[in-house]
Design a protein around this motif. Structure first.
Motif, mmCIF file in Angstrom:
data_model
loop_
_atom_site.group_PDB
_atom_site.id
_atom_site.type_symbol
_atom_site.label_atom_id
_atom_site.label_comp_id
_atom_site.label_asym_id
_atom_site.label_seq_id
_atom_site.Cartn_x
_atom_site.Cartn_y
_atom_site.Cartn_z
ATOM 1 N N PHE A 27 0.816 -1.218 0.000
ATOM 2 C CA PHE A 27 0.000 0.000 0.000
ATOM 3 C C PHE A 27 0.849 1.267 0.000
ATOM 4 O O PHE A 27 0.754 2.088 -0.912
ATOM 5 C CB PHE A 27 -0.954 -0.024 1.191
ATOM 6 N N CYS A 28 1.670 1.447 1.014
ATOM 7 C CA CYS A 28 2.526 2.643 1.072
ATOM 8 C C CYS A 28 3.688 2.386 2.027
ATOM 9 O O CYS A 28 3.478 1.984 3.172
ATOM 10 C CB CYS A 28 1.714 3.850 1.536
ATOM 11 N N ASP A 29 4.902 2.641 1.539
ATOM 12 C CA ASP A 29 6.119 2.433 2.333
ATOM 13 C C ASP A 29 6.557 3.764 2.932
ATOM 14 O O ASP A 29 6.899 4.693 2.209
ATOM 15 C CB ASP A 29 7.212 1.850 1.421
ATOM 16 N N SER A 30 6.559 3.843 4.265
ATOM 17 C CA SER A 30 6.904 5.105 4.925
ATOM 18 C C SER A 30 8.375 5.211 5.317
ATOM 19 O O SER A 30 8.859 6.310 5.598
ATOM 20 C CB SER A 30 6.049 5.280 6.189
ATOM 21 N N ASN A 31 9.087 4.084 5.361
ATOM 22 C CA ASN A 31 10.462 4.128 5.877
ATOM 23 C C ASN A 31 11.527 3.755 4.852
ATOM 24 O O ASN A 31 12.687 3.543 5.201
ATOM 25 C CB ASN A 31 10.598 3.237 7.120
ATOM 26 N N GLY A 32 11.132 3.621 3.590
ATOM 27 C CA GLY A 32 12.123 3.460 2.526
ATOM 28 C C GLY A 32 12.804 2.112 2.450
ATOM 29 O O GLY A 32 13.942 2.022 1.972
ATOM 30 N N ASP A 33 12.098 1.038 2.863
ATOM 31 C CA ASP A 33 12.710 -0.287 2.733
ATOM 32 C C ASP A 33 12.082 -1.108 1.611
ATOM 33 O O ASP A 33 12.397 -2.287 1.445
ATOM 34 C CB ASP A 33 12.641 -1.062 4.052
ATOM 35 N N GLY A 34 11.189 -0.486 0.848
ATOM 36 C CA GLY A 34 10.583 -1.174 -0.293
ATOM 37 C C GLY A 34 9.363 -2.011 0.060
ATOM 38 O O GLY A 34 8.784 -2.655 -0.812
ATOM 39 N N LEU A 38 2.615 0.029 8.390
ATOM 40 C CA LEU A 38 1.479 0.622 9.107
ATOM 41 C C LEU A 38 1.500 2.138 9.065
ATOM 42 O O LEU A 38 0.444 2.781 8.921
ATOM 43 C CB LEU A 38 1.471 0.130 10.557
ATOM 44 N N ASN A 39 2.673 2.742 9.180
ATOM 45 C CA ASN A 39 2.742 4.202 9.112
ATOM 46 C C ASN A 39 2.423 4.708 7.713
ATOM 47 O O ASN A 39 1.939 5.834 7.546
ATOM 48 C CB ASN A 39 4.103 4.688 9.593
ATOM 49 N N GLY A 40 2.689 3.880 6.708
ATOM 50 C CA GLY A 40 2.287 4.234 5.349
ATOM 51 C C GLY A 40 0.777 4.286 5.215
ATOM 52 O O GLY A 40 0.220 5.194 4.591
ATOM 53 N N ILE A 41 0.105 3.308 5.811
ATOM 54 C CA ILE A 41 -1.365 3.311 5.802
ATOM 55 C C ILE A 41 -1.881 4.546 6.540
ATOM 56 O O ILE A 41 -2.805 5.234 6.072
ATOM 57 C CB ILE A 41 -1.910 2.026 6.454
ATOM 58 N N ARG A 42 -1.280 4.814 7.690
ATOM 59 C CA ARG A 42 -1.689 5.974 8.503
ATOM 60 C C ARG A 42 -1.577 7.273 7.708
ATOM 61 O O ARG A 42 -2.446 8.143 7.772
ATOM 62 C CB ARG A 42 -0.783 6.004 9.732
ATOM 63 N N LYS A 43 -0.517 7.374 6.928
ATOM 64 C CA LYS A 43 -0.285 8.579 6.128
ATOM 65 C C LYS A 43 -1.390 8.785 5.084
ATOM 66 O O LYS A 43 -1.666 9.919 4.676
ATOM 67 C CB LYS A 43 1.074 8.447 5.436
ATOM 68 N N LYS A 44 -2.022 7.700 4.676
ATOM 69 C CA LYS A 44 -3.019 7.777 3.603
ATOM 70 C C LYS A 44 -4.461 7.809 4.121
ATOM 71 O O LYS A 44 -5.410 7.714 3.334
ATOM 72 C CB LYS A 44 -2.838 6.596 2.649
#
Length: 566
Positions: A27-34, A38-44
């Protein structure tokens, strides 16, 4: 367009909700590991709020060796480290709730990972406290096959016995006959529900109860092993187990439950979903997913025949209404091909219009609709050209089986994978036209579809006529028009091979839903028994659709037209 009244609160909240499925890894990578997290989901969350959905379903986020992308759980009370921490999850849950979104989690309790402490102990000996948490036999006692190929029985030297695994050998099946196992599961449920989650999607829940005689399954053509479903699906104690689960845990919370129910027809599903039986709210069935299968199962080139599709969808609409149950409505998920490729037309000319038509056809039915991430953009199947690009254990097994044992060419097998591989749904969410589609600053764990520069969220939000805004309107209609939740479904013109037409009928109002499943213009005449002279257009994927209903209508390619009468 007509003015609509707000829906009453007389029905359970999940009956008028729309669920958005998030595959966390993609869905979405927030920490740049590919890898999505969960934080990526939170951001969206703002994006999901803008779409208008009510519930987020997260695929497994628990600690896992990731043999089957998280469906092999090694610790039910810990978050998979690549997704974040428990604090990250609690922050996501709090922010989602603050934004008006509920969250349901995937419950995987037919099996665990072979790295789970229960199994690590169980395999040590026949007389330890966990020895019968799993299903052990002295020999291979039947022809059951693993879903991923080969026998469903694996030998463990420590016990000099075989254990059952209906899926990968790293996913041993739990022994639900053991009451201690059931109580362990109920404790896990309470752990998450007490954190405030809003329910569960229950993985392969119809497989929990095994026929203790362990009969042979029917031999499937072109497969080395028989079907494990003969002794697993809808087994003799499955309803007893679910009623116990409901009595001891589920009924204590205001939640929603949906069970994935392989090889379960509408009559059997009535037993799971009838409110008076106190089991589950709804189930995911696969009847419409099997309509394009051939002798090789789902890896086929067939298209879904519309007449058969209408028959299946109508059976489920009718049966759930009759039994006081409830439907789950979906075209695709993390295990299925992309909807617009499979059921619509993913060509440049018709991709968006057919994606809108499919959304219309599904969202006007009775039940809870599920949107899989990217469906609201009209995302398509993956464009992989090499087997090395596939990551799914099933796809890799199929490629080996078809090319080495069945005599398929590599090219033909790759074409079948393009049509049906589970990886089609697992390519990264396409956020914008930047590198890696805005999913990650690093190389994604699986390649992004090359069409991301055109098909992405940024473009969709900038285009008032996009699939996104059409889905937004479909969701709003479900919230605003009670008849979509409460109306009786009635199929029209069952044998028509091009048009899916149906009614939703209430005491003083009705909806007419007309969907063209072809790339042809069709002159369609509605049966004269349908009295709808005063009907007004609610939604259409063509801007020039007639504002008033007429018994004869020119339906453009993949056209969708919904008319409302009060």
């Amino acid at each position: 367009m007509m003015e609509m009244t707000k829906m009453s609160n007389k029905t359970a909240w999940w009956k008028k909700s729309v669920v958005y499925q998030v595959y966390p890894k993609s869905f979405c990578d927030s920490n740049g590991d590919g890898i999505g997290d969960l934080n990526g989901i939170r951001k969206k969350i703002p994006y999901l709020v803008k779409l208008g959905v009510d519930v987020l379903w997260l695929n497994p986020i628990y600690a896992s060796p990731q043999v089957d992308n998280g469906y092999d759980i090694s610790n039910y009370r810990e978050i998979e480290p690549t997704f974040g921490t428990m604090e990250d999850f609690e922050n996501l849950l709090a922010e989602a709730h603050e934004a008006g979104l509920k969250i349901i989690l995937d419950l995987v309790v037919n099996h665990t990972s072979d790295q789970h402490p229960w199994f690590q102990e169980s395999r040590k000996s026949k007389d330890n406290p966990y020895s019968d948490y799993y299903i052990w036999k002295d020999e291979v006692i039947n022809n059951w096959g693993s879903s991923f190929g080969g026998s469903a029985w694996e030998y463990a030297e420590e016990r000099a016995q075989y254990y059952l695994h209906c899926f990968a050998k790293e996913q041993p099946d739990l022994n639900w006959e053991n009451p201690k196992v059931r109580q362990e599961v109920y404790d896990i449920l309470r752990f998450w529900l007490d954190k405030g989650i809003d329910g569960f999607r229950m993985d392969v829940i119809s497989l929990l109860s095994k026929d203790q005689s362990f009969p042979d399954g029917p031999v499937i053509q072109n497969k080395a092993y028989g079907s494990y479903y003969a002794g697993c699906a809808n087994g003799p104690r499955v309803h007893e187990f679910l009623q116990e689960m409901n009595r001891e845990v589920l009924s204590k919370y205001d939640i929603m439950t949906v069970g994935e129910a392989p090889h379960t027809n509408a009559d059997e599903a009535a037993l799971y979903t009838d409110e008076s039986r106190k089991e589950l709210n709804m189930v995911f069935h696969f009847d419409h997913m099997h309509l394009d299968y051939d002798e090789n199962g789902k890896y086929a080139t067939n298209r879904v025949p519309l007449v058969a599709l209408k028959k299946i969808m109508t059976q489920w609409q009718d049966k759930m209404h009759e039994c006081n149950g409830w439907n789950s409505l979906y075209w695709c998920n993390h295990d299925q091909a992309r909807a617009v490729t499979r059921f619509g037309n993913d060509s440049e000319e018709y991709r968006e219009i057919s994606a809108k038509m499919l959304g219309t056809c599904l969202h006007m039915m009775q039940g809870t609709p599920y949107i899989y991430e990217g469906e609201e953009l009209g995302m398509t199947n993956a464009d992989f050209t090499r087997i090395e690009e596939y990551k799914d254990v099933e796809a890799l097994d199929i490629f080996k089986d078809f090319t080495e044992r069945k005599g398929f060419s590599k090219e033909d097998t790759l074409h079948l994978l393009h049509l049906k591989s589970r990886d089609n749904a697992r390519t990264p969410m396409q956020w914008d036209a930047s590198e890696n589609a805005g999913f990650s600053e690093a190389q994604p764990w699986i390649r992004v579809n090359a069409n991301y520069k055109k098909i992405n969220v940024e473009n969709a939000l900038a285009d008032s006529d996009s699939v996104f805004y059409y889905y937004q309107k479909l969701i709003a209609l479900r919230h605003e028009l009670p008849i979509i939740t409460d109306g009786v479904y009635e199929l029209l013109d069952a044998e028509n091979e091009k048009i899916y037409a149906y009614l939703r009928k209430g005491e003083k109002e009705s909806l007419i839903v007309l969907c063209n499943f072809t790339d042809e213009t069709v002159e369609y005449e509605v049966d004269e028994s349908v009295k709808a002279e005063r009907s007004e257009l609610v939604i259409s994927n063509y801007k020039d659709a007639p504002e008033k209903f007429a018994s004869k209508i020119t339906m453009k390619p993949y056209g969708a037209y919904v008319y409302y009468t009060k």
